[in-house]
Motif scaffolding. Structure first.
Motif, PDB file in Angstrom:
ATOM      1  N   GLY A  10       0.816  -1.209   0.000  1.00 49.90           N
ATOM      2  CA  GLY A  10       0.000   0.000   0.000  1.00 49.90           C
ATOM      3  C   GLY A  10       0.847   1.254   0.000  1.00 49.90           C
ATOM      4  N   LEU A  11       0.177   2.349   0.286  1.00 49.82           N
ATOM      5  CA  LEU A  11       0.826   3.655   0.305  1.00 49.82           C
ATOM      6  C   LEU A  11       1.040   4.084   1.745  1.00 49.82           C
ATOM      7  CD1 LEU A  11       1.705   6.329  -1.093  1.00 49.82           C
ATOM      8  CD2 LEU A  11      -0.713   7.028  -0.997  1.00 49.82           C
ATOM      9  N   VAL A  12       2.237   4.552   2.037  1.00 43.95           N
ATOM     10  CA  VAL A  12       2.565   4.988   3.385  1.00 43.95           C
ATOM     11  C   VAL A  12       3.501   6.185   3.291  1.00 43.95           C
ATOM     12  CG1 VAL A  12       4.528   3.423   3.610  1.00 43.95           C
ATOM     13  CG2 VAL A  12       3.334   4.198   5.662  1.00 43.95           C
ATOM     14  N   GLN A  13       3.437   7.049   4.285  1.00 39.57           N
ATOM     15  CA  GLN A  13       4.346   8.183   4.316  1.00 39.57           C
ATOM     16  C   GLN A  13       5.710   7.770   4.831  1.00 39.57           C
ATOM     17  OE1 GLN A  13       2.388  11.278   6.632  1.00 39.57           O
ATOM     18  NE2 GLN A  13       1.673  12.249   4.753  1.00 39.57           N
ATOM     19  N   ALA A  14       6.711   8.516   4.441  1.00 37.23           N
ATOM     20  CA  ALA A  14       8.064   8.241   4.920  1.00 37.23           C
ATOM     21  C   ALA A  14       8.074   8.246   6.449  1.00 37.23           C
ATOM     22  CB  ALA A  14       9.034   9.282   4.379  1.00 37.23           C
ATOM     23  N   GLY A  15       8.785   7.279   7.001  1.00 40.05           N
ATOM     24  CA  GLY A  15       8.825   7.119   8.443  1.00 40.05           C
ATOM     25  C   GLY A  15       7.777   6.177   8.984  1.00 40.05           C
ATOM     26  N   GLY A  16       6.836   5.797   8.142  1.00 41.27           N
ATOM     27  CA  GLY A  16       5.759   4.924   8.565  1.00 41.27           C
ATOM     28  C   GLY A  16       6.130   3.458   8.517  1.00 41.27           C
ATOM     29  N   SER A  17       5.135   2.618   8.774  1.00 37.36           N
ATOM     30  CA  SER A  17       5.354   1.171   8.840  1.00 37.36           C
ATOM     31  C   SER A  17       4.321   0.442   8.002  1.00 37.36           C
ATOM     32  CB  SER A  17       5.261   0.679  10.289  1.00 37.36           C
ATOM     33  OG  SER A  17       6.223   1.301  11.097  1.00 37.36           O
ATOM     34  N   LEU A  18       4.713  -0.720   7.530  1.00 40.16           N
ATOM     35  CA  LEU A  18       3.814  -1.615   6.819  1.00 40.16           C
ATOM     36  C   LEU A  18       4.200  -3.048   7.154  1.00 40.16           C
ATOM     37  CD1 LEU A  18       3.430  -0.330   3.127  1.00 40.16           C
ATOM     38  CD2 LEU A  18       1.611  -0.529   4.845  1.00 40.16           C
ATOM     39  N   ARG A  19       3.235  -3.942   6.999  1.00 37.24           N
ATOM     40  CA  ARG A  19       3.521  -5.358   7.181  1.00 37.24           C
ATOM     41  C   ARG A  19       3.068  -6.108   5.947  1.00 37.24           C
ATOM     42  NH1 ARG A  19       0.539  -8.688  11.836  1.00 37.24           N
ATOM     43  NH2 ARG A  19      -1.165  -8.435  10.366  1.00 37.24           N
ATOM     44  N   LEU A  20       3.974  -6.890   5.404  1.00 37.29           N
ATOM     45  CA  LEU A  20       3.662  -7.748   4.262  1.00 37.29           C
ATOM     46  C   LEU A  20       3.567  -9.191   4.738  1.00 37.29           C
ATOM     47  CD1 LEU A  20       6.118  -6.350   1.551  1.00 37.29           C
ATOM     48  CD2 LEU A  20       3.822  -5.560   2.137  1.00 37.29           C
ATOM     49  N   SER A  21       2.587  -9.898   4.209  1.00 41.55           N
ATOM     50  CA  SER A  21       2.422 -11.304   4.551  1.00 41.55           C
ATOM     51  C   SER A  21       2.373 -12.141   3.287  1.00 41.55           C
ATOM     52  CB  SER A  21       1.135 -11.513   5.361  1.00 41.55           C
ATOM     53  OG  SER A  21       1.195 -10.828   6.586  1.00 41.55           O
ATOM     54  N   CYS A  22       2.815 -13.368   3.424  1.00 44.86           N
ATOM     55  CA  CYS A  22       2.806 -14.293   2.293  1.00 44.86           C
ATOM     56  C   CYS A  22       2.482 -15.689   2.820  1.00 44.86           C
ATOM     57  CB  CYS A  22       4.166 -14.292   1.606  1.00 44.86           C
ATOM     58  SG  CYS A  22       4.365 -15.541   0.316  1.00 44.86           S
ATOM     59  N   ALA A  23       1.570 -16.344   2.142  1.00 47.94           N
ATOM     60  CA  ALA A  23       1.188 -17.692   2.531  1.00 47.94           C
ATOM     61  C   ALA A  23       1.393 -18.641   1.365  1.00 47.94           C
ATOM     62  CB  ALA A  23      -0.267 -17.712   2.986  1.00 47.94           C
ATOM     63  N   ALA A  24       2.001 -19.761   1.642  1.00 40.67           N
ATOM     64  CA  ALA A  24       2.174 -20.809   0.636  1.00 40.67           C
ATOM     65  C   ALA A  24       1.036 -21.804   0.773  1.00 40.67           C
ATOM     66  CB  ALA A  24       3.510 -21.511   0.825  1.00 40.67           C
ATOM     67  N   MET A 110      11.853 -26.990  -5.706  1.00 38.64           N
ATOM     68  CA  MET A 110      11.426 -26.034  -6.719  1.00 38.64           C
ATOM     69  C   MET A 110      11.304 -24.662  -6.084  1.00 38.64           C
ATOM     70  SD  MET A 110       8.636 -28.231  -8.931  1.00 38.64           S
ATOM     71  CE  MET A 110       8.646 -27.051 -10.258  1.00 38.64           C
ATOM     72  N   ASP A 111      11.478 -23.659  -6.897  1.00 40.97           N
ATOM     73  CA  ASP A 111      11.465 -22.266  -6.446  1.00 40.97           C
ATOM     74  C   ASP A 111      10.177 -21.600  -6.916  1.00 40.97           C
ATOM     75  OD1 ASP A 111      13.272 -19.270  -6.909  1.00 40.97           O
ATOM     76  OD2 ASP A 111      13.072 -20.371  -5.027  1.00 40.97           O
ATOM     77  N   TYR A 112       9.496 -20.911  -6.021  1.00 35.77           N
ATOM     78  CA  TYR A 112       8.243 -20.258  -6.360  1.00 35.77           C
ATOM     79  C   TYR A 112       8.287 -18.775  -6.033  1.00 35.77           C
ATOM     80  CZ  TYR A 112       6.140 -24.851  -6.935  1.00 35.77           C
ATOM     81  OH  TYR A 112       5.842 -26.126  -7.364  1.00 35.77           O
ATOM     82  N   TRP A 113       7.522 -18.013  -6.814  1.00 35.09           N
ATOM     83  CA  TRP A 113       7.396 -16.572  -6.606  1.00 35.09           C
ATOM     84  C   TRP A 113       5.934 -16.181  -6.525  1.00 35.09           C
ATOM     85  CZ3 TRP A 113      11.567 -13.420  -5.896  1.00 35.09           C
ATOM     86  CH2 TRP A 113      12.819 -13.935  -6.248  1.00 35.09           C
ATOM     87  N   GLY A 114       5.667 -15.206  -5.680  1.00 35.17           N
ATOM     88  CA  GLY A 114       4.340 -14.617  -5.672  1.00 35.17           C
ATOM     89  C   GLY A 114       4.217 -13.609  -6.804  1.00 35.17           C
ATOM     90  N   LYS A 115       3.022 -13.050  -6.961  1.00 37.65           N
ATOM     91  CA  LYS A 115       2.781 -12.097  -8.042  1.00 37.65           C
ATOM     92  C   LYS A 115       3.277 -10.700  -7.707  1.00 37.65           C
ATOM     93  CE  LYS A 115      -1.184 -14.581  -9.944  1.00 37.65           C
ATOM     94  NZ  LYS A 115      -2.622 -14.514 -10.316  1.00 37.65           N
ATOM     95  N   GLY A 116       3.551 -10.467  -6.450  1.00 33.03           N
ATOM     96  CA  GLY A 116       4.073  -9.169  -6.040  1.00 33.03           C
ATOM     97  C   GLY A 116       3.009  -8.262  -5.454  1.00 33.03           C
ATOM     98  N   THR A 117       3.451  -7.409  -4.549  1.00 35.80           N
ATOM     99  CA  THR A 117       2.565  -6.414  -3.952  1.00 35.80           C
ATOM    100  C   THR A 117       3.311  -5.083  -3.909  1.00 35.80           C
ATOM    101  OG1 THR A 117       1.175  -5.897  -2.022  1.00 35.80           O
ATOM    102  CG2 THR A 117       3.274  -6.983  -1.569  1.00 35.80           C
ATOM    103  N   LEU A 118       2.620  -4.023  -4.301  1.00 36.90           N
ATOM    104  CA  LEU A 118       3.264  -2.727  -4.443  1.00 36.90           C
ATOM    105  C   LEU A 118       3.315  -1.988  -3.106  1.00 36.90           C
ATOM    106  CD1 LEU A 118       4.460  -0.485  -6.248  1.00 36.90           C
ATOM    107  CD2 LEU A 118       2.105   0.301  -6.651  1.00 36.90           C
ATOM    108  N   VAL A 119       4.497  -1.512  -2.802  1.00 35.35           N
ATOM    109  CA  VAL A 119       4.703  -0.646  -1.641  1.00 35.35           C
ATOM    110  C   VAL A 119       5.168   0.710  -2.152  1.00 35.35           C
ATOM    111  CG1 VAL A 119       6.094  -0.232   0.417  1.00 35.35           C
ATOM    112  CG2 VAL A 119       5.230  -2.532  -0.058  1.00 35.35           C
ATOM    113  N   THR A 120       4.429   1.743  -1.805  1.00 40.76           N
ATOM    114  CA  THR A 120       4.791   3.094  -2.215  1.00 40.76           C
ATOM    115  C   THR A 120       4.993   3.951  -0.971  1.00 40.76           C
ATOM    116  OG1 THR A 120       3.445   2.883  -4.220  1.00 40.76           O
ATOM    117  CG2 THR A 120       4.121   5.099  -3.581  1.00 40.76           C
ATOM    118  N   VAL A 121       6.168   4.552  -0.868  1.00 37.82           N
ATOM    119  CA  VAL A 121       6.493   5.399   0.276  1.00 37.82           C
ATOM    120  C   VAL A 121       6.606   6.835  -0.221  1.00 37.82           C
ATOM    121  CG1 VAL A 121       8.053   5.797   2.201  1.00 37.82           C
ATOM    122  CG2 VAL A 121       7.741   3.474   1.305  1.00 37.82           C
TER     123      VAL A 121
END
Length: 123
Positions: A10-24, A110-121
């Motif tokens: 998501g979008l966050v201001q500089a100095g802020g925090s975010l949490r990303l999660s990923c589930a297989a 085997m190696d797997y990748w997620g589709k990605g999630t956008l982080v905007t600061v």
């Protein structure tokens, strides 16, 4: 087949925090997840490592995020989380989850990748 599903960008201001999660997800009786991690790709740049965690909990961080980001995982749930704090505009990127999966059914690793999630600061 294993799928990685990311959430939390998501979008966050500089100095802020975010949490990303990923589930297989997949048939957990057929595989185990070894290393899991997060990579990111900023516009016009190559994908780079952010942080990784072994199944045993050993972690590795890019120098640019050390001390600001924390990776954690839950082996029972096959999830990995990236806690990001003190975010900077240069952290803006698409963040990708990665997992090294070992199949008990003979396919090996085997190696797997997620589709990605956008982080905007924003500054």
């Amino acid at each position: 087949q294993v799928q990685l599903v990311e959430s939390g960008g998501g979008l966050v201001q500089a100095g802020g925090s975010l949490r990303l999660s990923c589930a297989a997800s997949g048939s957990i009786f057929k595989f185990k997840v070894n290393a899991m991690g997060w990579y990111r790709q900023a516009p016009g740049k190559q994908r780079e490592l952010v942080a990784t965690s072994s199944r045993g909990g050993s972690t590795n961080y890019a120098g640019s995020v050390k001390g600001r980001f924390t990776i954690s995982r839950d082996n029972a749930k096959n999830t990995v989380t990236l806690h990001m704090s003190s975010l900077k505009p240069e952290d803006t990127a698409v963040y990708y989850c990665n997992a090294d999966v070992y199949y008990y059914t003979g396919e090996g690793s085997m190696d797997y990748w997620g589709k990605g999630t956008l982080v905007t600061v924003s500054s």
